[in-house]
Scaffold this motif. Sequence first.
Motif, short mmCIF file in Angstrom:
data_model
loop_
_atom_site.label_atom_id
_atom_site.label_comp_id
_atom_site.label_asym_id
_atom_site.label_seq_id
_atom_site.Cartn_x
_atom_site.Cartn_y
_atom_site.Cartn_z
N LEU A 253 -2.09 9.49 32.99
CA LEU A 253 -1.83 8.97 33.24
C LEU A 253 -2.36 8.24 34.66
CD1 LEU A 253 0.21 6.11 33.17
CD2 LEU A 253 2.04 7.83 34.50
N CYS B 81 -0.59 2.72 35.69
CA CYS B 81 -0.02 1.57 35.91
C CYS B 81 -0.80 1.23 36.90
CB CYS B 81 0.87 2.67 35.34
SG CYS B 81 1.53 2.86 34.20
N ARG C 282 6.49 3.96 31.59
CA ARG C 282 5.68 4.75 30.59
C ARG C 282 5.83 6.12 30.23
NH1 ARG C 282 -0.37 2.16 29.69
NH2 ARG C 282 -0.18 2.98 27.98
N ASN D 287 6.45 0.49 36.53
CA ASN D 287 5.41 0.53 35.41
C ASN D 287 5.32 1.98 34.39
OD1 ASN D 287 5.67 -2.42 35.75
ND2 ASN D 287 3.73 -3.19 35.26
N GLU E 275 7.97 7.06 26.80
CA GLU E 275 7.83 6.50 26.28
C GLU E 275 6.02 6.87 26.02
OE1 GLU E 275 6.16 1.64 26.63
OE2 GLU E 275 8.41 1.44 26.57
N GLU E 276 5.74 7.85 26.47
CA GLU E 276 4.79 8.58 25.92
C GLU E 276 4.80 10.15 27.12
OE1 GLU E 276 0.33 6.33 25.65
OE2 GLU E 276 2.24 4.78 26.85
N ARG F 219 -5.20 5.84 30.41
CA ARG F 219 -4.23 4.77 30.84
C ARG F 219 -3.40 4.72 32.46
NH1 ARG F 219 -4.59 5.59 26.08
NH2 ARG F 219 -3.14 5.79 24.15
#
Length: 139
Positions: free
Chosen positions: A12, A41, A50, A46, A53-54, A39
């Motif tokens: 992330l 952000c 995230r 955000n 969720e992950e 990923r």
Amino acid sequence: MRESARDEAKVLIVERSQLYHDLFCDVLASAEEVDFDMRLCTRYPNAVHRLREENFHVIILGLGPLSGPDLEMVTCLHRRAEDTPIIVLTGLNDEWVGKKAVEQGLAQTYLQKGQMSFRDLQAAVTEAVQNRGKGVGGK
């Protein structure tokens, strides 16, 4: 089929600058030991969403003049993902945040954006992935 087995890791990247994000992706894509699934952000809220969720193997948190209360962000991300290593990338004027985050056990390491080499970033992220689950700093 792959020639050799490589680790895979979800990363992330929390970074406002698309330029830095693209640079981080290019640097990590050339790593030999790990295949990184990245990923982005661009906004801190955000990233928090995230993380609900992950799961990620490592978080790269880019700080800068517009990022807000920096140490607070590191603390909150650490609370949301305690077993996920955080690498703090500081600007020239907020190096103290990186030092403090490491001292307090919130981040595995920090690098200064203007001073780090590509190899430094690759090594820090690869080490964080390989040490994940062993605590901050691989302990």
